[in-house]
Design an enzyme around this catalytic site. Structure first.
Site, PDB file in Angstrom:
ATOM      1  CB  SER A 112      -0.906   0.028   1.230  1.00 25.51           C
ATOM      2  OG  SER A 112      -1.493   1.319   1.307  1.00 25.51           O
TER       3      SER A 112
ATOM      4  CG  HIS B 155      -3.831  -1.563  -1.823  1.00 25.70           C
ATOM      5  ND1 HIS B 155      -4.916  -2.269  -2.312  1.00 25.70           N
ATOM      6  CD2 HIS B 155      -4.293  -0.865  -0.755  1.00 25.70           C
ATOM      7  CE1 HIS B 155      -5.972  -2.013  -1.560  1.00 25.70           C
ATOM      8  NE2 HIS B 155      -5.633  -1.152  -0.610  1.00 25.70           N
TER       9      HIS B 155
ATOM     10  CG  ASP C 257      -5.129   2.187   0.847  1.00 28.32           C
ATOM     11  OD1 ASP C 257      -6.126   1.459   0.646  1.00 28.32           O
ATOM     12  OD2 ASP C 257      -4.053   1.768   1.296  1.00 28.32           O
TER      13      ASP C 257
ATOM     14  CG  MET D  71      -8.408   6.823   2.869  1.00 35.30           C
ATOM     15  SD  MET D  71      -7.474   6.806   4.405  1.00 35.30           S
ATOM     16  CE  MET D  71      -6.774   5.151   4.350  1.00 35.30           C
TER      17      MET D  71
ATOM     18  CG  MET E 209     -11.372   3.081   1.856  1.00 39.48           C
ATOM     19  SD  MET E 209      -9.876   3.013   2.870  1.00 39.48           S
ATOM     20  CE  MET E 209      -8.646   3.174   1.587  1.00 39.48           C
TER      21      MET E 209
ATOM     22  CG  MET F 236     -11.940  -3.117   4.513  1.00 40.09           C
ATOM     23  SD  MET F 236     -10.432  -2.676   3.639  1.00 40.09           S
ATOM     24  CE  MET F 236      -9.410  -2.009   4.952  1.00 40.09           C
TER      25      MET F 236
ATOM     26  CG  PHE G 135      -6.463   5.821  10.541  1.00 39.89           C
ATOM     27  CD1 PHE G 135      -5.959   7.111  10.449  1.00 39.89           C
ATOM     28  CD2 PHE G 135      -7.795   5.646  10.910  1.00 39.89           C
ATOM     29  CE1 PHE G 135      -6.763   8.209  10.729  1.00 39.89           C
ATOM     30  CE2 PHE G 135      -8.605   6.739  11.200  1.00 39.89           C
ATOM     31  CZ  PHE G 135      -8.090   8.033  11.106  1.00 39.89           C
TER      32      PHE G 135
ATOM     33  CG  ASP H 157      -6.429  -3.091   2.688  1.00 41.16           C
ATOM     34  OD1 ASP H 157      -5.365  -2.903   3.301  1.00 41.16           O
ATOM     35  OD2 ASP H 157      -7.016  -2.217   2.024  1.00 41.16           O
ATOM     36  N   GLY H 158      -5.153  -4.904   5.649  1.00 46.62           N
ATOM     37  CA  GLY H 158      -5.054  -4.341   6.996  1.00 46.62           C
ATOM     38  C   GLY H 158      -4.346  -5.253   7.985  1.00 46.62           C
TER      39      GLY H 158
ATOM     40  N   GLY I 195       0.955  -2.481   4.046  1.00 43.10           N
ATOM     41  CA  GLY I 195       1.441  -1.102   4.029  1.00 43.10           C
ATOM     42  C   GLY I 195       2.596  -0.902   4.970  1.00 43.10           C
ATOM     43  CB  SER I 196       2.744  -0.013   8.569  1.00 37.99           C
ATOM     44  OG  SER I 196       1.739  -0.907   8.924  1.00 37.99           O
TER      45      SER I 196
END
Ligand code: DX5
Ligand code: ZN
Length: 215
Positions: free
Chosen positions: A7, A32, A34, A36, A67, A136, A142, A174-175, A196-197
């Site tokens: 992400s 990916h 995102d 928002m 989103m 999700m 976030f 995702d997440g 992502g992170s």
């Protein structure tokens, strides 16, 4: 081997070309993206110009996760910005069947996203129209949140629905994906993982991506 979609929300926005090239050179499969709007989710990320900037350097498909409220108003724009896959939230669409058709008419693969509190059975009537379903595993808005473990069961339910309806649908999650949660997801039947992170905060993003590919 799972599809890995880092992400770009977790990338360094001041060095977006560098981080895009990092993903190009890695074993990741998709970008990916995102999006928002501060309305559907309580955070604002970036929009069409930044998506175009990533596209300019990206050598892999853009997997765009909208989103936003009224996603139908922006599908043509994101297709034009270079999206290969566009996913819209079930919770944001009154006419999900029409919106999926609209995504395909714009030349993209069509995905539906379910929030953690939205059950899989709501997709019964549209699963054969979905190229992808994104589950999700955190509440959207976030990066860097904790994985919701009931997602594992949801993956199994979705896999069963896809089999029952003889659909050809990619299961993406995702997440909160890391080696541990990623392994459980792949074992449960996930085809694609967003991270992502875990990727961008890792001291060696290439090995983080390789590790996810080889779960
Ligand atoms: C959350 C986004 C995710 C997020 C994942 O609203 O849809 O794609 O960036 O971030 P991590 O992998 O850090 O949980
Ligand atoms: Zn996402």
């Amino acid at each position: 081997m799972p599809i890995i979609a880092p992400s770009m929300l977790a990338s360094d926005f001041a060095n977006i070309q560098r981080d895009t090239e990092l993903i190009n050179e890695s074993s990741a499969d998709w970008f990916h993206i995102d999006i928002m709007d501060g309305v559907f989710v309580p955070n604002i990320s970036f929009g069409i110009p930044v998506t175009e900037a990533i596209k300019k350097h990206a050598k892999k498909p853009l997997d765009v996760h909208l989103m936003i409220v009224k996603p139908e108003n922006y599908i043509a724009d994101f297709a034009k910005a270079g999206a290969e896959i566009i996913s819209v939230h079930w919770e944001a669409c009154t006419h999900i069947h029409r919106t999926l058709a609209q995504i395909k008419e714009n030349g993209c693969k069509a995905g539906v996203v379910l929030n953690p509190g939205t059950p899989v059975h709501l997709l019964e009537e549209v699963i054969t129209d979905c190229d992808l379903v994104l589950l999700m595993s955190v509440n959207p808005g976030f990066g860097g949140q904790k994985f919701i473990s009931s997602t594992i069961d949801k993956v199994k339910k979705l896999k069963a629905l896809i089999a029952e309806k003889k659909a050809d649908t990619i299961i993406e999650i995702d997440g909160g994906v890391n080696f541990e949660t990623g392994k459980a997801l792949v074992d449960a039947g996930a085809d694609a993982l967003v991270a992502g992170s875990f990727v961008f905060s890792h001291s060696d993003p290439f090995s983080a991506i390789d590790g996810l590919k080889n779960l």
